[in-house]
Design a protein around this motif. Structure first.
Motif, mmCIF file in Angstrom:
data_model
loop_
_atom_site.group_PDB
_atom_site.id
_atom_site.type_symbol
_atom_site.label_atom_id
_atom_site.label_comp_id
_atom_site.label_asym_id
_atom_site.label_seq_id
_atom_site.Cartn_x
_atom_site.Cartn_y
_atom_site.Cartn_z
ATOM 1 N N PRO A 321 0.829 -1.207 0.000
ATOM 2 C CA PRO A 321 0.000 0.000 0.000
ATOM 3 C C PRO A 321 0.872 1.269 0.000
ATOM 4 N N LYS A 323 0.510 4.066 1.288
ATOM 5 C CA LYS A 323 0.630 4.663 2.620
ATOM 6 C C LYS A 323 1.770 4.017 3.414
ATOM 7 N N ASP A 345 0.468 17.559 -3.228
ATOM 8 C CA ASP A 345 -0.812 16.828 -3.300
ATOM 9 C C ASP A 345 -1.059 16.246 -4.688
ATOM 10 N N GLN A 348 -1.106 10.266 -6.463
ATOM 11 C CA GLN A 348 -2.183 9.772 -5.589
ATOM 12 C C GLN A 348 -1.888 10.111 -4.139
ATOM 13 N N ASN A 349 -1.134 11.194 -3.933
ATOM 14 C CA ASN A 349 -0.692 11.517 -2.578
ATOM 15 C C ASN A 349 -1.833 11.872 -1.627
ATOM 16 N N GLU A 350 -2.947 12.403 -2.172
ATOM 17 C CA GLU A 350 -4.095 12.722 -1.305
ATOM 18 C C GLU A 350 -4.532 11.512 -0.474
ATOM 19 N N SER A 351 -4.263 10.306 -1.021
ATOM 20 C CA SER A 351 -4.753 9.087 -0.370
ATOM 21 C C SER A 351 -4.058 8.796 0.964
ATOM 22 N N PHE A 352 -2.884 9.421 1.220
ATOM 23 C CA PHE A 352 -2.200 9.128 2.479
ATOM 24 C C PHE A 352 -1.893 10.351 3.335
ATOM 25 N N GLU A 355 -3.822 10.582 6.842
ATOM 26 C CA GLU A 355 -3.531 9.467 7.757
ATOM 27 C C GLU A 355 -2.076 9.447 8.217
ATOM 28 N N GLY A 383 -4.246 15.803 -8.864
ATOM 29 C CA GLY A 383 -4.216 14.349 -9.026
ATOM 30 C C GLY A 383 -3.964 13.884 -10.448
#
Ligand code: NHW
Ligand code: EN5
Length: 390
Positions: A321, A323, A345, A348-352, A355, A383
């Motif tokens: 993953p 992340k 950002d 696909q950096n928004e995805s981690f 968190e 994105g």
């Protein structure tokens, strides 16, 4: 409003009805159409080539940038690219010394201006375009607002055009005509006490220093089985993995194996590239994560003089993953004494980001293309961007 940029083949803020197709803005030219003489500088200055293979010259460029390059909006920090970093990113495959352009004072030979170009195969939507990436435009603080920057830009354009390249990609924190995309910087504290001390970040409301330090603590070693440093012989496999993952984006770079071997190597305090070698299938690589080192000078602080920052470079994940991959890279950076881990950002950096405890910075990064229009005058979302410049 933009006396210089209004004369250049770049998308303008005022345009209305653009062609529907991507393509060049200027009518096509040939190398024969490009002037052979350098542009004129004011009398007291002269052009020079900055041969970075010469350590004395690399140090002159380092000194110019370290004292005069990009600062944040409040002039608290200034980028401090190392000489080794400049050599790595400007002496890349296909580099040309004539594209490392300096301006010197004739009498003293002091270096007071610089701009660079390096070649790159850039893919915009469906098509690959041979371009240069422009970076490190700098004019000494004492020579600002004298319209030297437009001369540097026109001269590097001329030298690039002389080699039959007609497009360029560049990024800047300032707004110019006209971004193809606008990204935000995010920051993840690794050494929160120092970041707070120097004013890079602040203690959150109702948080103590002890709780803050605990919040940002990372594992001492990465958790992903098979994670190791990239080696030169990994280049063909990394290229395959990377180019296939970058296929998702509308603006990205295409890397051949030689370029991968250069951009995804390990040089302490310059560039770190990690791969995951599948433990069940030795020799097969499933993931890549990389970060480059760009410290900033801390301006006018009594104790601390430098902030050690890692910047997320390219990632490609097929089995691990994203992340977890980025968290492992941050663990490596923390163990190596970095103070902060930065990312944009894009991809696909928004995805981690949330968190992994990144917070939004106060800086933006605009992406620009020279002499290339996006069909319909459209711009891209962060994105959609798969391009990271230094
Ligand atoms: S962005 C970092 C740029 N460097 C810095 O910010 C360092 C600190 N600042 C300085 O050294 C990464 C000076 O302030 C500079 C401007 C030199 C920035 N990009 O000489 P004047 C890059 O390196 C326009 C482009 O009087 P100055 C990317 C400004 O809008 N243009 O100003 C570089 C104005 O034009 P306008 C910029 O403050 C990409 C004109 O410069 C700019 O003494 C370059 C004023 O010039 C910027 N960052 O010097 C383009 N900042 O239209 C490449 C200001 O408004 C294009 N300006 O009148 C492609 C070329 C290759 C094509 C090949 C086919
Ligand atoms: C071309 N290749 O403004 C490069 N940096 O956010 C040129 N802010 O470090 C383009 N102002 O937000 C350069 N701390 C464009 C960027 C220029 C440099 C720049 C910004 C990016 C930056 C820091 C420090 C701000 C200091 C006051 C910032 C907040 C971090 C905080 C950490 C904890 C969680 C919340 C956020």
């Amino acid at each position: 409003r933009y006396a210089f940029w209004e004369t250049q083949p770049v998308a303008q803020f005022t345009e209305g009805s653009e062609p529907a197709e991507d393509g060049p803005i200027d009518k096509p030219k040939t190398v024969q159409d490009v002037r052979q003489e350098p542009y004129s500088l004011p009398d007291s200055f002269e052009w020079c080539v900055c041969d970075l293979t010469d350590d004395a010259v690399a140090h002159e460029v380092y000194e110019l940038l370290s004292n005069n390059y990009v600062e944040d909006d409040d002039a608290m920090f200034r980028f401090n690219y190392s000489a080794a970093f400049l050599k790595w990113c400007l002496l890349c495959p296909g580099h040309k010394l004539e594209w490392l352009v300096g301006v010197r004072v004739k009498t003293s030979r002091k270096l007071v201006g610089f701009i660079s170009a390096v070649p790159a195969s850039i893919r915009v939507n469906a098509g690959r375009v041979p371009m240069v990436e422009i970076n490190f435009l700098c004019v000494h603080k004492k020579l600002r607002s004298k319209r030297l920057a437009p001369v540097l830009i026109k001269e590097i354009t001329r030298r690039v055009n002389r080699t039959d390249i007609w497009q360029a990609a560049y990024t800047a924190g300032v707004l110019l005509p006209k971004p193809v995309a606008t990204c935000r910087y995010y920051h993840r504290s690794l050494n929160p006490r120092k970041l707070i001390d120097v004013g890079f970040s602040r203690l959150a409301p109702r948080m103590t220093m002890a709780r803050t330090i605990k919040l940002y603590k990372l594992p001492d070693i990465p958790v992903t089985p098979g994670l190791r440093e990239a080696r030169p012989e990994d280049a063909p496999k990394i290229a395959e993995l990377l180019n296939s993952q970058l296929g998702r984006y509308k603006l990205t770079q295409h890397f051949n194996a030689e370029e991968v071997a250069h951009w995804f190597q390990n040089i302490d305090n310059v560039i770190n590239a990690l791969v995951v070698e599948d433990p069940d299938s030795p020799g097969s690589l499933t993931d890549v994560v990389s970060f480059y080192t760009l410290p900033s000078s801390i301006l006018g602080h009594p104790q601390h003089t430098e902030l050690k920052a890692a910047y997320l470079y390219y990632t490609a994940s097929t089995a691990t993953p994203l992340k977890q991959l980025v968290n492992d890279a941050m663990a490596v950076a923390a163990a190596r004494g970095y103070d902060v881990f930065n990312a944009l950002d894009l991809m696909q950096n928004e995805s981690f980001l949330k968190e992994l405890k990144f917070g939004m910075g106060d800086g933006q990064l605009h992406y620009y293309l020279y002499n290339w229009r996006l069909g319909g005058g459209h711009s891209l979302q962060p994105g959609d961007v798969g391009l990271v410049l230094m």
